[in-house]
Design a protein around this motif. Structure first.
Motif, short mmCIF file in Angstrom:
data_model
loop_
_atom_site.label_atom_id
_atom_site.label_comp_id
_atom_site.label_asym_id
_atom_site.label_seq_id
_atom_site.Cartn_x
_atom_site.Cartn_y
_atom_site.Cartn_z
N PRO A 176 58.34 2.41 38.60
CA PRO A 176 58.37 3.71 39.29
C PRO A 176 57.77 4.86 38.49
CG PRO A 176 60.60 2.99 38.72
CD PRO A 176 59.70 1.87 38.37
N ASP A 177 57.67 4.68 37.17
CA ASP A 177 57.13 5.77 36.34
C ASP A 177 55.61 5.87 36.41
OD1 ASP A 177 59.69 6.24 35.61
OD2 ASP A 177 59.58 5.11 33.72
N TYR A 178 55.00 4.85 36.92
CA TYR A 178 53.53 4.84 36.98
C TYR A 178 53.04 5.22 38.37
CZ TYR A 178 53.29 2.45 32.46
OH TYR A 178 53.39 2.15 31.13
N GLY A 179 51.85 5.78 38.38
CA GLY A 179 51.17 6.03 39.66
C GLY A 179 50.14 4.93 39.85
N PHE A 180 49.83 4.61 41.08
CA PHE A 180 48.85 3.54 41.34
C PHE A 180 47.74 4.04 42.26
CE2 PHE A 180 52.60 1.34 39.94
CZ PHE A 180 52.09 0.32 39.13
N PHE A 181 46.57 3.57 41.94
CA PHE A 181 45.40 3.95 42.75
C PHE A 181 44.68 2.65 43.15
CE2 PHE A 181 41.05 5.04 43.63
CZ PHE A 181 41.10 6.30 44.22
N GLU A 182 44.63 2.40 44.46
CA GLU A 182 44.03 1.14 44.93
C GLU A 182 42.58 1.36 45.35
OE1 GLU A 182 47.57 -1.48 46.78
OE2 GLU A 182 47.15 0.39 47.83
N ALA A 183 41.71 0.51 44.81
CA ALA A 183 40.29 0.58 45.17
C ALA A 183 39.82 -0.84 45.51
CB ALA A 183 39.47 1.15 44.01
N GLY A 184 40.18 -1.25 46.71
CA GLY A 184 39.80 -2.60 47.13
C GLY A 184 38.76 -2.55 48.23
N ARG A 185 37.79 -3.42 48.17
CA ARG A 185 36.80 -3.50 49.24
C ARG A 185 36.33 -4.94 49.38
NH1 ARG A 185 31.87 -2.33 47.65
NH2 ARG A 185 31.35 -4.44 48.31
N SER A 186 36.24 -5.36 50.59
CA SER A 186 35.83 -6.73 50.88
C SER A 186 34.47 -7.05 50.25
CB SER A 186 35.74 -6.89 52.41
OG SER A 186 35.21 -8.12 52.74
#
Lengths: 312, 479
Positions: free
Chosen positions: A107-117
């Motif tokens: 929970p202390d971390y932030g997440f950034f998702e960069a997914g692309r087919s």
């Protein structure tokens, strides 16, 4: 004869209209977001788009950065999650994304998702570079499978619509969008797209190969090429903060080489699991259960790596 | 070029357009187009074997004329037997040589003599069993003075190779098809519409019913030891439905396609699974083959005229030959023999022609007795199909022993897909039951109001797209 042809024509039109309505109402084909190639050569989705995957209950949205999923940029300790359609995860609710699941563990971390087919390994590295210069994540998690490495190399085959590397000239080759207007038309007319998916006569071999995640035994291992590829990564990207998350069945020789070049590696294992991680028999993408098991294993190994890194 | 392929979906409208708009002025041009397109259709399978088809056609055309022109019975017999020997010779080499030589070697090995049989690595030319029987019926009919020899090669060529029936029948008769080829066809709206309906229903049978049942049946037949008796029984039922959907679906597409060109082919199926006894089943299943064997084998052998022994002997002969016609394997022979055994009680009691009419005629539902009879007949055919489906006799016996085990009454574990297929199969049999009085299940639908009719057609198309099974080759293409 005229009456016959007229009836046939009217009936065909009736079927087309009714078919279009039914396909839209019951979401029998996925909505496919439109892409653009940014200045750095990375393919992203045009922000603001939304739609549904086949039979999905929850819509997907393209965020302002041109990706789907979490974009928790406010957190100081940010982890980026980069990958292909497995990370894009249009087929599951957002709560089953790697970002959401890992957030539950960390929970202390932030997440950034960069997914692309269709992202190759080298394009994933390029994305990590781009994110390093824009949102400054502390760590980059790259989810990779066997085919992502071979697809990165032009000396095997030049795949014109993805980012690849020409090892002879040490040069990154940017991908171009293939017939974007035609694709836009195809994706807008749901019936046409439905027929296209049912009768894939126009899908070329290149595309078919590109979307298959094969196991290690079926992939040739070109040690020299992979060595050169990792050498290039060592010289051009921040690999110390990059962790490669290998899909189950990944080639051990590639994992070993990656470690030798300084990548931190996380190895996923589904062999002990009685329940399949796949969505269904015909679709190998992870289900919510699969994603939760992946997140569990990533969290376990990632926590150890972070402790190690803090100690260094 | 499969009937359920995109290439056929392109081929058919092109030929249809050329036939009615470009080549429609004269009979010769209509037939010429049909001949060329039929050879093109065949060449898409194998252009090498196209020459075998051409040779067989030339042979029967020539011997037919020679039989007619012969001045005495000896000459007539000579030309007839020349045609029979060469036609069956090709069939024998391509289809049966390996079976005979291997069976001979097996027989010798039982006597302690070991030989290495010299087998041929030949591919079976597609449709050879069908076009050989076309040709044979033609020369036999000329010999028997039932028809005159055809003088126009193009017309005869169309009779043998007309593309809708070329690869898997129906096995046509010259007396039925040739007169239609000899006159110029004019477009008939209701015939064409009926043809489209029959194609639609045939595609539904093939794509939705047969291909889906095939997946389930294959899964069970491929791993019989992994299934309970009840699941094995279900697998056999799925195969029974598959083979009916597959072959009658093919026949519907063939008949419907021929209608688009103004040609009526022989009916091949008449709701066989609603039969009340085995004799009725065989009057309704693969009718063109059953009647071929009746006319060209059973009757020449004496039929039922020579007393009980003769009837029994001839019945066994036609069923065994019919089984063997399907393939060079003991499984097919046993399948034929089993059906002969099934039919024997009614032959001996003289009740084999009891059920000539339609079951529950003018009634919505069958009586309890009829229902029980239908169920019994279906159960018997299902058991026989196990031999038809199995690779060898040992496998069939293993499968049967698996069914009749302690696990027969266990609840079968079936997947969600199987449940959907069962629902679709239920719908299919309901439509067939309602339409059982007609030529094919949908032929009476024209009485419904147009919106209802079109909604039904659209529903079928939708089901085909949504529940289309994994594409399988038509089973009868291998014969």
């Amino acid at each position: 004869m005229r009456k016959f042809l007229l009836r046939l024509l009217v009936f065909t039109l009736f079927c087309c209209m009714a078919g279009e309505i039914i396909i839209r109402v019951f979401r029998l084909v996925p909505d496919v977001p439109q892409r653009f190639v940014d200045k750095t050569g990375i393919q992203r989705y045009i922000p603001g788009q939304h739609g549904y995957f086949t039979r999905a209950t929850e819509p997907w949205h393209i965020n302002q950065y041109g990706w789907l999923g979490m974009a928790d940029t406010k957190n100081d300790t940010l982890i980026s999650i980069i990958g292909d359609s497995y990370i894009e995860n249009m087929m599951n609710p957002r709560s089953c994304n790697q970002g959401s699941l890992l957030k539950g563990y960390m929970p202390d971390y932030g997440f950034f998702e960069a997914g692309r087919s269709g992202v190759s390994f080298i394009e994933a590295m390029e994305i990590s570079n781009f994110l390093d210069s824009t949102i400054h994540p502390k760590y980059n998690l790259l989810y990779v499978s066997n085919s992502d490495f071979t697809e990165s190399l032009t000396n095997k085959k030049r795949l014109s619509d993805i980012v690849q590397i020409d090892l002879k000239n040490n040069k990154i080759l940017v991908g171009t969008l293939k017939s974007p207007k035609l694709k836009k038309m195809l994706y807008s007319c749901k019936l046409l797209y439905f027929l296209y998916l049912k009768f894939p006569v126009l899908v070329n071999k290149e595309d078919k190969e590109k979307h298959q995640h094969t196991d290690a035994s079926s992939q040739p291992f070109e040690e020299q090429d992979i060595n050169q590829l990792f050498q290039y990564c060592q010289n051009h990207y921040k690999i110390k903060k990059t962790m490669l998350v290998f899909h189950p069945g990944a080639d051990k020789r590639v994992i070993q080489l990656a470690s030798q070049y300084g990548f931190r590696t996380i190895i996923l294992d589904s062999s002990q699991d009685k329940r399949s991680w796949a969505l269904n028999e015909n679709d190998g993408h992870w289900s919510c259960y699969g994603h939760s098991r992946v997140a569990e294993q990533v969290n376990e190994q990632l926590s150890k790596i972070i402790i190690d890194l803090k100690g260094e | 070029m499969l009937f359920n392929s995109l290439s056929f979906a392109i081929f058919l409208p092109i030929i249809f357009f050329l036939y009615w708009f470009v080549f429609n002025k004269k009979l010769i041009s209509q037939n010429f187009l049909l001949l060329i397109s039929s050879y093109f259709f065949y060449a898409c399978w194998s252009w090498h074997f196209m020459f075998l088809l051409l040779f067989s056609t030339l042979l029967d055309f020539y011997t037919g004329r020679k039989i007619e022109a012969a001045e005495n019975i000896a000459q007539r017999k000579f030309w007839l037997w020349l045609s029979i020997v060469i036609n069956l010779g090709f069939l024998g080499i391509f289809k049966y040589y390996n079976f005979f030589i291997e069976s001979f070697a097996d027989g010798l090995s039982l006597l302690g003599i070991k030989i290495n049989p010299w087998t041929l690595q030949l591919v079976l030319p597609i449709g050879i069993s069908f076009y050989t029987f076309h040709g044979l019926s033609y020369v036999i009919d000329i010999y028997k003075n039932r028809i005159k020899a055809e003088k126009n090669f193009v017309e005869y060529g169309v009779f043998v190779s007309f593309f809708p029936l070329l690869v898997a029948g129906p096995i046509e008769r010259a007396t039925h098809l040739l007169p239609q080829i000899q006159r110029r066809r004019t477009f008939d709206y209701s015939q064409a519409i009926d043809g489209m309906r029959q194609i639609l229903w045939g595609l539904f049978k093939k794509l939705v019913i047969a291909d889906n049942c095939a997946m389930l049946a294959n899964n069970i037949f491929d791993h019989p030891s992994a299934h309970t008796g009840s699941e094995l029984l279900l697998g056999a039922i799925f195969f029974a439905i598959q083979i009916y959907g597959d072959f009658s679906g093919y026949s519907d597409i063939a008949l419907g396609t021929a209608r688009l060109f103004g040609i009526e082919l022989l009916k091949n199926f008449a709701y066989p699974y609603f039969s009340r006894d085995i004799a009725e089943f065989w009057r309704r299943w693969h009718i063109s083959l059953s009647s071929w064997f009746r006319d060209y084998l059973y009757i020449p052998l004496g039929g039922s005229k020579g007393g009980t022994w003769m009837k029994v002997r001839n019945t066994f002969i036609i069923f065994l030959v019919s089984g063997f016609w399907h393939g060079a394997n003991w499984t097919f022979i046993i399948w034929g023999g089993l059906n002969a055994l099934y039919i024997m009680p009614s032959i001996l009691r003289g009740t084999n022609r009891n059920n000539l009419g339609i079951v529950a005629e003018n009634r919505v539902l069958p009586s309890a007795k009829e229902f029980l009879q239908i169920l019994t007949t279906f159960a018997l055919t299902v058991l026989a199909w196990i031999f038809f489906r199995s690779i060898n006799v040992g496998e069939a016996l293993f499968y049967l022993s698996g069914i009749f085990s302690k696990t027969l009454f266990m609840r079968p574990e079936i997947s969600g897909t199987a449940n959907i297929i069962l629902i679709l199969t239920g719908f299919f049999f309901i439509v067939e039951w309602i339409g059982r009085h007609n030529n094919f299940a949908l032929s009476n639908i024209s009485k419904l109001p147009l919106p209802l009719r079109w909604t039904f057609y659209f529903g079928l198309i939708l089901l085909m797209f949504i529940y289309q099974g994994q594409a399988q080759t038509f089973i009868y293409f291998q014969f």
